[in-house]
Enzyme design. Sequence first.
Site, mmCIF file in Angstrom:
data_model
loop_
_atom_site.group_PDB
_atom_site.id
_atom_site.type_symbol
_atom_site.label_atom_id
_atom_site.label_comp_id
_atom_site.label_asym_id
_atom_site.label_seq_id
_atom_site.Cartn_x
_atom_site.Cartn_y
_atom_site.Cartn_z
ATOM 1 C CE LYS A 1 14.091 12.644 3.409
ATOM 2 N NZ LYS A 1 12.570 12.857 3.636
ATOM 3 C CB SER B 1 12.015 13.219 -0.875
ATOM 4 O OG SER B 1 11.351 12.523 0.056
ATOM 5 C CB SER C 1 15.164 11.132 11.710
ATOM 6 O OG SER C 1 14.028 11.899 12.458
ATOM 7 C CG HIS D 1 8.169 13.098 4.581
ATOM 8 N ND1 HIS D 1 8.419 14.313 5.034
ATOM 9 C CD2 HIS D 1 7.994 12.345 5.589
ATOM 10 C CE1 HIS D 1 9.053 14.272 6.334
ATOM 11 N NE2 HIS D 1 8.561 12.939 6.603
ATOM 12 C CG ASP E 1 13.616 9.571 -0.117
ATOM 13 O OD1 ASP E 1 12.504 10.095 -0.592
ATOM 14 O OD2 ASP E 1 14.137 9.922 0.949
HETATM 15 C C1 LIG Z 1 8.770 5.731 9.467
HETATM 16 C C2 LIG Z 1 9.007 6.954 8.768
HETATM 17 C C3 LIG Z 1 9.704 8.017 9.528
HETATM 18 C C4 LIG Z 1 10.181 9.211 8.610
HETATM 19 N N1 LIG Z 1 10.861 10.191 9.429
HETATM 20 C C5 LIG Z 1 11.437 11.201 8.468
HETATM 21 C C6 LIG Z 1 12.009 12.168 9.360
HETATM 22 O O1 LIG Z 1 11.913 12.182 10.561
HETATM 23 N N2 LIG Z 1 12.503 13.392 8.348
HETATM 24 C C7 LIG Z 1 12.546 13.261 7.064
HETATM 25 O O2 LIG Z 1 12.953 14.037 6.619
HETATM 26 N N3 LIG Z 1 11.889 12.112 6.448
HETATM 27 C C8 LIG Z 1 11.186 11.120 7.321
HETATM 28 N N4 LIG Z 1 10.667 10.165 6.668
HETATM 29 C C9 LIG Z 1 10.715 10.085 5.078
HETATM 30 C C10 LIG Z 1 12.013 9.321 4.501
HETATM 31 O O3 LIG Z 1 13.264 10.059 4.873
HETATM 32 C C11 LIG Z 1 11.801 8.976 3.075
HETATM 33 O O4 LIG Z 1 11.515 10.167 2.421
HETATM 34 C C12 LIG Z 1 10.868 7.857 2.876
HETATM 35 O O5 LIG Z 1 10.940 6.927 3.735
HETATM 36 C C13 LIG Z 1 11.238 7.166 1.424
HETATM 37 O O6 LIG Z 1 10.309 6.384 1.091
HETATM 38 P P1 LIG Z 1 10.482 4.834 1.214
HETATM 39 O O7 LIG Z 1 10.124 4.530 2.897
HETATM 40 O O8 LIG Z 1 9.425 4.403 0.433
HETATM 41 O O9 LIG Z 1 11.913 4.336 0.955
HETATM 42 C C14 LIG Z 1 10.010 9.151 7.422
HETATM 43 C C15 LIG Z 1 9.803 8.066 6.572
HETATM 44 C C16 LIG Z 1 9.076 6.896 7.280
HETATM 45 C C17 LIG Z 1 8.579 5.696 6.696
HETATM 46 C C1 LIG Z 2 7.552 13.355 14.930
HETATM 47 C C2 LIG Z 2 8.346 12.792 13.915
HETATM 48 C C3 LIG Z 2 7.944 13.003 12.365
HETATM 49 C C4 LIG Z 2 8.861 12.144 11.341
HETATM 50 C C5 LIG Z 2 8.523 12.135 10.142
HETATM 51 O O1 LIG Z 2 8.795 12.866 9.487
HETATM 52 C C6 LIG Z 2 7.471 11.079 9.713
HETATM 53 O O2 LIG Z 2 7.075 10.324 10.586
HETATM 54 O O3 LIG Z 2 7.238 10.891 8.509
#
Ligand SMILES: Cc1cc2nc3c(=O)[nH]c(=O)nc-3n(C[C@H](O)[C@H](O)[C@H](O)COP(=O)(O)O)c2cc1C
Ligand SMILES: CCCCC(=O)C(=O)O
Length: 348
Positions: A217, A239, A104, A241, A272
């Site tokens: 993504k 995704s 990340s 997120h 994802d």
């Molecule tokens: C705590 C947390 C932080 C995340 N931070 C980012 C990030 O910094 N950048 C990003 O592109 N996606 C971020 N995501 C999204 C994840 O990359 C991913 O799309 C998602 O967690 C997938 O779902 P799952 O948690 O059900 O496996 C974050 C997700 C979580 C749960």
């Molecule tokens: C400030 C960081 C953001 C990370 C992110 O994408 C998330 O928490 O879902």
Amino acid sequence: MLTLSDVHDAAERRLDPVHYDFFAGGAGEERTVAANTEAFDRYRLVPRVLRGVGRRGLDVELLGQALSMPVLVSPTAFHRLAHPDGEVATARAAAAARTVMILSMAATRTVEDVAATGVRLWFQLFVQPDRAFTERLVRRAEKAGCGALVVTVDAPLFGRRDRDVRNGFDDLPAGLACENLREAPTGPPRPITWDPELTWADLAWVCGLTPLPVLVKGILHPDDAHLAVEHGAGGIIVSNHGGRQLDGATATLDALTDVVDAVAGRVPVLLDGGVRRGTDVVTALALGATAVGIGRPVVWGLAADGTAGVRHVLELLRGELDRAMALCGADRVAALGPDLVDIGRCHR
Ligand SMILES: Cc1cc2nc3c(=O)[nH]c(=O)nc-3n(C[C@H](O)[C@H](O)[C@H](O)COP(=O)(O)O)c2cc1C
Ligand SMILES: CCCCC(=O)C(=O)O
């Protein structure tokens, strides 16, 4: 810890409740968080039999990199909230499992320290309004040896996560920082800025900036998948997120088939969101994903037991995937096709 659910429970016991909420939570009513896993509950497999599955291979090739299985680590922020070694501990597990880790942009360890573990590393980027700064970040990721860039496009602004608002959680505690946003080793980290002005031209700009493949993504709409490829994307990550941006967005599994059709084999399509079982991996691959990412389960492993915990999560999924493939009559990942999914009945 026999399942990913057990790992989650162990992590919940260990984490500060405010940090647990940050990792577990999503936007608004968390409808999309729930939808991602619920979609996997809805799809059923139609296995094939008598196919000689005594020798099975789970390995895949993805953008020139060999992975031991079609499961990789999606980018998640702030790993030092879960473990003192942060992203380095996570990377050691991904390296041992011989899979890709997407770091990340909001990582709490430097990309250089993470790369030093020997993991196959990709770097996730939110394109910043300061394009010169964005370019310096890209150069830094290239120099550290990252094999791809992942540009996250579902964040023109930051989703409102009600748990964090209620808990007053809006920043890292003292002593922790986004280590890749410092311009000098001891300088202050720059804040991440969400840029609602971003357009497809900016994606084309990133793709032209680097020889690395650029995965996009945060795609759910098939027309956006097509546009992403037209603007230079080397891969698509379906995704939402993890339900942290648009609450009410469709489950990623429900979005997958139309995206796969729109991309028409031009670039790999990853997914994802909500992957918690080996059978979930089978379903996503059968519907056309080249690989899947896991977000929260990795954080739960890290909080529960550091590198060993993340390793356990990856090996649990590997074992479940191997068993599910055998029971579906598939001896290799390429043998998983849409005929294995009961499409007609899955939307009831
Ligand atoms: C705590 C947390 C932080 C995340 N931070 C980012 C990030 O910094 N950048 C990003 O592109 N996606 C971020 N995501 C999204 C994840 O990359 C991913 O799309 C998602 O967690 C997938 O779902 P799952 O948690 O059900 O496996 C974050 C997700 C979580 C749960
Ligand atoms: C400030 C960081 C953001 C990370 C992110 O994408 C998330 O928490 O879902």
